[in-house]
Scaffold this active site. Structure first.
Site, PDB file in Angstrom:
ATOM      1  N   HIS A 137       8.981   3.219   8.966  1.00  0.00           N
ATOM      2  CA  HIS A 137       8.706   2.374  10.129  1.00  0.00           C
ATOM      3  C   HIS A 137       7.406   2.849  10.779  1.00  0.00           C
ATOM      4  O   HIS A 137       7.221   4.054  10.983  1.00  0.00           O
ATOM      5  CB  HIS A 137       9.863   2.471  11.123  1.00  0.00           C
ATOM      6  CG  HIS A 137       9.661   1.624  12.336  1.00  0.00           C
ATOM      7  ND1 HIS A 137       9.775   0.245  12.306  1.00  0.00           N
ATOM      8  CD2 HIS A 137       9.314   1.947  13.604  1.00  0.00           C
ATOM      9  CE1 HIS A 137       9.507  -0.234  13.507  1.00  0.00           C
ATOM     10  NE2 HIS A 137       9.234   0.769  14.319  1.00  0.00           N
ATOM     11  N   ASP A 148      16.090  -0.476  12.645  1.00  0.00           N
ATOM     12  CA  ASP A 148      15.248   0.687  12.896  1.00  0.00           C
ATOM     13  C   ASP A 148      16.003   1.840  13.568  1.00  0.00           C
ATOM     14  O   ASP A 148      15.474   2.549  14.427  1.00  0.00           O
ATOM     15  CB  ASP A 148      13.997   0.291  13.706  1.00  0.00           C
ATOM     16  CG  ASP A 148      13.129  -0.689  12.930  1.00  0.00           C
ATOM     17  OD1 ASP A 148      13.078  -0.592  11.693  1.00  0.00           O
ATOM     18  OD2 ASP A 148      12.518  -1.569  13.562  1.00  0.00           O
ATOM     19  N   SER A 181       0.832  -1.207   0.000  1.00  0.00           N
ATOM     20  CA  SER A 181       0.000   0.000   0.000  1.00  0.00           C
ATOM     21  C   SER A 181       0.870   1.263   0.000  1.00  0.00           C
ATOM     22  O   SER A 181       0.506   2.272  -0.608  1.00  0.00           O
ATOM     23  CB  SER A 181      -0.974   0.007   1.182  1.00  0.00           C
ATOM     24  OG  SER A 181      -0.310   0.223   2.399  1.00  0.00           O
TER      25      SER A 181
HETATM   26  C1  GRF Z   1       3.954  -0.551   6.717  1.00  0.00           C
HETATM   27  O1  GRF Z   1       3.248  -0.387   7.919  1.00  0.00           O
HETATM   28  C2  GRF Z   1       5.379  -0.091   6.869  1.00  0.00           C
HETATM   29  O2  GRF Z   1       5.525   0.962   7.780  1.00  0.00           O
HETATM   30  C3  GRF Z   1       6.059  -1.308   7.397  1.00  0.00           C
HETATM   31  O3  GRF Z   1       5.456  -2.384   6.727  1.00  0.00           O
HETATM   32  C4  GRF Z   1       4.125  -2.022   6.354  1.00  0.00           C
HETATM   33  C5  GRF Z   1       4.020  -2.255   4.883  1.00  0.00           C
HETATM   34  O4  GRF Z   1       2.709  -2.095   4.412  1.00  0.00           O
HETATM   35  N1  GRF Z   1       7.496  -1.209   7.211  1.00  0.00           N
HETATM   36  P1  GRF Z   1       2.450  -2.003   2.859  1.00  0.00           P
HETATM   37  O5  GRF Z   1       3.032  -3.270   2.221  1.00  0.00           O
HETATM   38  O6  GRF Z   1       3.108  -0.778   2.335  1.00  0.00           O
HETATM   39  O7  GRF Z   1       0.962  -1.965   2.700  1.00  0.00           O
END
Ligand code: GRF
Length: 221
Positions: free
Chosen positions: A115, A151, A17
């Site tokens: 993150h 992180d 997403s």
């Molecule tokens: C997000 O919450 C991002 O912060 C974390 O992994 C998740 C990925 O979600 N690192 P998407 O695949 O971008 O929907």
């Protein structure tokens, strides 16, 4: 004279997403984008993000970590695939493998991650559940340059969302995700415009209009 587009490679493992938010702002269909997405790389062949990229006409590649005996081999294969495209910046958008120190060193200040927490709080996984458990009143997300410790690294931008008394892990996670979708493109745009530099392990933003923080919907529903 306009500067050349920044070439970026986006690494994903899943639904993508955040990738979609970046495609919406910087994809091939966008006029005057300061960024060109030259590659979407997944370590999982079934990641839905690959479909999103293909639909947008962006080159994709899968480098399946299971095909490699060790992390150095996997990272080396990824590095080669990325460098072949001429990418200048590597963007981790929900990429769920830990990278080797060698890979990270090869992309010093050219590797960014998003993150889902306000670093340095809540490193690692399950950030929303842990934020609820801790009883914090504000939560959010962070875009940062990547360093070998998980992180960590100079913080480029953060967005803050409220934690509501009736929040569940899911409701809080959705609020943070919406903030991610706003923050990540904004942070990458600043980098593409040459407005982000690292000094003494802190990221400095040269843009009076955006100091690196967003307060997202603090009072609204
Ligand atoms: C997000 O919450 C991002 O912060 C974390 O992994 C998740 C990925 O979600 N690192 P998407 O695949 O971008 O929907």
């Amino acid at each position: 004279m306009s500067r050349p587009k920044l070439k970026i490679a986006i690494l994903i493992s899943g639904r993508g997403s955040n990738l979609q938010a970046l495609i919406d702002q910087f994809g091939p269909q966008v006029a005057n984008s300061p960024i060109e997405i030259v590659l979407v790389l997944s370590n999982r062949p079934d990641a839905f993000g690959l479909t999103r990229a293909e639909r947008a006409g962006i080159p994709t590649v899968t480098v399946d970590h299971k095909a490699f005996a060790d992390r150095a081999g996997f990272d080396g294969a990824m590095d080669a695939a990325i460098r072949k495209t001429g990418a200048e910046l590597v963007v981790l958008a929900g990429f769920l493998r830990l990278l080797t120190d060698g890979f990270i060193a090869g992309w010093h200040d050219k590797l960014v991650n998003i993150h889902p927490a306000l670093l340095p709080s809540f490193k690692g996984l399950h950030t929303h559940a842990r934020a609820l458990e801790a009883g914090v009143r504000f939560h959010g997300c962070t875009v940062h340059f990547v360093r070998p410790d998980m992180d960590t690294g100079p913080i480029i931008a953060q967005a803050v969302v409220p934690v509501r008394p009736d929040d569940t892990e899911n409701s809080l996670g959705l609020r943070v995700l919406a903030a991610e979708h706003r923050l990540f493109p904004q942070a990458l745009r600043l980098i593409a415009e040459g407005k982000v530099r690292v000094e003494n392990e802190r990221a400095i933003i040269d843009d009076a209009a955006f100091a690196g923080g967003i307060l997202y919907n603090p009072l609204g529903a």
